[in-house]
Design an enzyme around this catalytic site. Structure first.
Site, PDB file in Angstrom:
ATOM      1  N   TYR A 208       4.074  -1.094  12.096  1.00 53.87           N
ATOM      2  CA  TYR A 208       2.764  -1.068  11.435  1.00 53.87           C
ATOM      3  C   TYR A 208       1.697  -1.135  12.528  1.00 53.87           C
ATOM      4  O   TYR A 208       1.579  -2.150  13.205  1.00 53.87           O
ATOM      5  CB  TYR A 208       2.618  -2.259  10.487  1.00 53.87           C
ATOM      6  CG  TYR A 208       3.471  -2.175   9.235  1.00 53.87           C
ATOM      7  CD1 TYR A 208       4.835  -2.479   9.262  1.00 53.87           C
ATOM      8  CD2 TYR A 208       2.908  -1.802   8.015  1.00 53.87           C
ATOM      9  CE1 TYR A 208       5.607  -2.402   8.111  1.00 53.87           C
ATOM     10  CE2 TYR A 208       3.680  -1.726   6.852  1.00 53.87           C
ATOM     11  CZ  TYR A 208       5.021  -2.026   6.920  1.00 53.87           C
ATOM     12  OH  TYR A 208       5.788  -1.952   5.775  1.00 53.87           O
ATOM     13  N   PRO A 299       0.588   0.457  -0.862  1.00 48.37           N
ATOM     14  CA  PRO A 299       1.956   0.525  -0.326  1.00 48.37           C
ATOM     15  C   PRO A 299       2.197  -0.289   0.947  1.00 48.37           C
ATOM     16  O   PRO A 299       3.342  -0.382   1.394  1.00 48.37           O
ATOM     17  CB  PRO A 299       2.137   2.019  -0.031  1.00 48.37           C
ATOM     18  CG  PRO A 299       0.764   2.544   0.181  1.00 48.37           C
ATOM     19  CD  PRO A 299      -0.133   1.733  -0.687  1.00 48.37           C
ATOM     20  N   LYS A 303       5.936  -3.242  -1.701  1.00 51.07           N
ATOM     21  CA  LYS A 303       6.309  -4.111  -2.818  1.00 51.07           C
ATOM     22  C   LYS A 303       6.516  -3.399  -4.155  1.00 51.07           C
ATOM     23  O   LYS A 303       7.126  -3.971  -5.068  1.00 51.07           O
ATOM     24  CB  LYS A 303       5.221  -5.177  -3.028  1.00 51.07           C
ATOM     25  CG  LYS A 303       5.281  -6.321  -2.030  1.00 51.07           C
ATOM     26  CD  LYS A 303       6.303  -7.358  -2.442  1.00 51.07           C
ATOM     27  CE  LYS A 303       6.658  -8.312  -1.348  1.00 51.07           C
ATOM     28  NZ  LYS A 303       7.778  -7.859  -0.499  1.00 51.07           N
TER      29      LYS A 303
HETATM   30  C1  PHB Z   1       8.381   4.139   3.483  1.00 44.81           C
HETATM   31  O1  PHB Z   1       9.276   4.240   4.325  1.00 44.81           O
HETATM   32  O2  PHB Z   1       8.168   5.029   2.653  1.00 44.81           O
HETATM   33  C2  PHB Z   1       7.498   2.925   3.481  1.00 44.81           C
HETATM   34  C3  PHB Z   1       7.826   1.860   4.281  1.00 44.81           C
HETATM   35  C4  PHB Z   1       7.015   0.732   4.317  1.00 44.81           C
HETATM   36  C5  PHB Z   1       5.863   0.685   3.530  1.00 44.81           C
HETATM   37  C6  PHB Z   1       5.539   1.751   2.716  1.00 44.81           C
HETATM   38  C7  PHB Z   1       6.360   2.876   2.686  1.00 44.81           C
HETATM   39  O3  PHB Z   1       5.062  -0.409   3.592  1.00 44.81           O
END
Ligand code: PHB
Length: 398
Positions: A208, A299, A303
């Site tokens: 992230y 997203p 969750k």
């Molecule tokens: C995803 O891999 O689609 C994904 C992963 C983590 C998130 C949102 C989407 O916080």
């Protein structure tokens, strides 16, 4: 025409045969309760919609422990942490070390396929590709589900209880009169631009990224297919984005924190809107809502699917009581139990979102303050443990 409809009865009529609706009908079947689940979309349409990919430990246990499939153990990748990248470098949150839990990278479409296969294997009544879905006008005390099936035959099904597991644009939710519910909203001034890339992974776990140009997420799918997202304007047109332009934007955001992406052909691009929403209570008379029909989260905390599965685990228990007793009190108990977790997840998703994204018009102070927040979270066990616990899922279905 009503006269030409096929009339039947079931105990629980479920609108929506995505993961929430299918998992519910699976759990009900295990408790000896009949259900019918319908969905406007075809099975193929649902399977071809890319959704999020992270399962909490409890979600994995629910799939495996109730005999849906053990494919999540074989094909899902276990992740023992995530990286928060900001201010020029990466900082790992060690889930195992902090809270003794992990997540699994296992896309929602695979969860759906496993559930749809399990319902078929067990002789469950699931109708995809239906049309003209409506619920009876006195849904609060005499639920009726009407629809036309994929062969053009009209149906009218009477049920003891009706479940709206029909997603964020829920038709069932609209049946609850305004005076009987409260809606809570929050809009965000950004969205995610999501891509699928044919390339090897760029990182072993999720990264992230907070950066002066905005948020970016490095996620994965398989050894040769990757998922990535970057913060964009909600009105962004995917047609305006060439592969080169996407790579330039993503590389500069993750490059600010020392990451380099392995590029490849981009096979899918979508803009995902951000919204926080809750409708309370999650029931009215004999109608009850589950998953995105009752609440949506941005997203960033991964969750959405996990909340939907947590809802139906509790809902199956309470519906079992409701069927046995023939009254609606257990539905109120469901709503109360589910909302406790929903609001914790609302906070977590909001917090992750606001900590990691750049607000339009953000000042240098705002950016440096966010970096201070991220340093506080990653720099202490107490700060990291909250994130680790919330991300891997609050234990015990709470
Ligand atoms: C995803 O891999 O689609 C994904 C992963 C983590 C998130 C949102 C989407 O916080």
């Amino acid at each position: 025409m009503t006269s030409s409809r096929v009339h039947s009865r079931t105990q629980i009529a479920v609108v929506g045969a995505g993961p929430a609706g299918l998992m519910l009908s699976h759990l009900l079947a295990r408790a000896g309760i009949d259900s019918v689940a319908v969905d406007l979309r075809s099975r193929r349409e649902i399977e071809e919609t890319h959704r999020a990919g992270i399962l909490e430990q409890d979600s994995v246990d629910l799939l495996v422990g109730t005999g849906v499939s053990d494919r999540v153990h074989r094909d899902g990748y276990r992740h023992d942490g995530i990286e928060l990248a900001f201010g020029g470098g990466g900082h790992r949150i060690d889930f195992q070390g902090l809270v003794g839990a992990s997540t699994r990278l296992y896309p929602q479409t695979d969860v759906f396929t496993d559930l749809a296969d399990a319902r078929r294997r067990d002789g469950g009544d699931v109708r995809f590709g239906v049309s003209d879905v409506s619920v009876g006008d006195r849904v609060s005390d005499a639920p009726v589900l009407r629809f036309t099936d994929a062969d053009g035959i009209g149906h009218e099904i009477r049920a003891d209880f009706l479940v709206g597991a029909d997603g964020s644009r829920s038709l069932c939710r609209r049946e609850i009169p305004e005076g009987a519910r409260t809606q809570y909203f929050r809009e965000y001034p950004f969205a995610w631009f999501g891509i699928l890339v044919e390339a090897p992974p760029s990182a072993p776990e999720l990264v992230y990224n907070h950066s002066p140009r905005g948020f970016a997420l490095i996620s994965q799918r398989t050894g040769s297919l990757q998922r990535m997202y970057f913060q964009c304007d909600p009105a962004e047109d995917v047609g305006d984005w060439s592969d080169d332009r996407i790579w330039h934007e993503l590389q500069s955001r993750v490059g600010a924190n020392g990451h380099v992406l392995r590029e490849g052909p981009i096979t899918s691009r979508t803009v995902l809107p951000f919204r926080s929403f809750v409708q309370e209570p999650m029931h009215h008379g004999r109608l009850v809502l589950a998953g995105d029909a009752a609440h949506t989260v941005p997203p960033t905390g991964a969750k959405g699917l996990n909340l939907a599965l947590a809802d139906v685990r509790v809902l199956a228990e309470e519906l079992e009581r409701a069927v046995a007793r023939g009254d609606t009190a257990p539905l109120a108990a469901y709503s109360e139990r589910a909302l406790g977790r929903v609001w914790k997840a609302q906070h977590f998703s909001y917090w992750m979102t606001t900590m990691l994204h750049t607000l339009p018009g953000a000042t240098p102070f705002d950016l440096r303050r966010q970096e201070g927040e991220l340093a506080a979270v990653t720099g202490s066990t107490a700060g990291s443990a909250y994130l680790a616990e919330a991300y891997t899922g609050w234990p015990g279905g709470r």
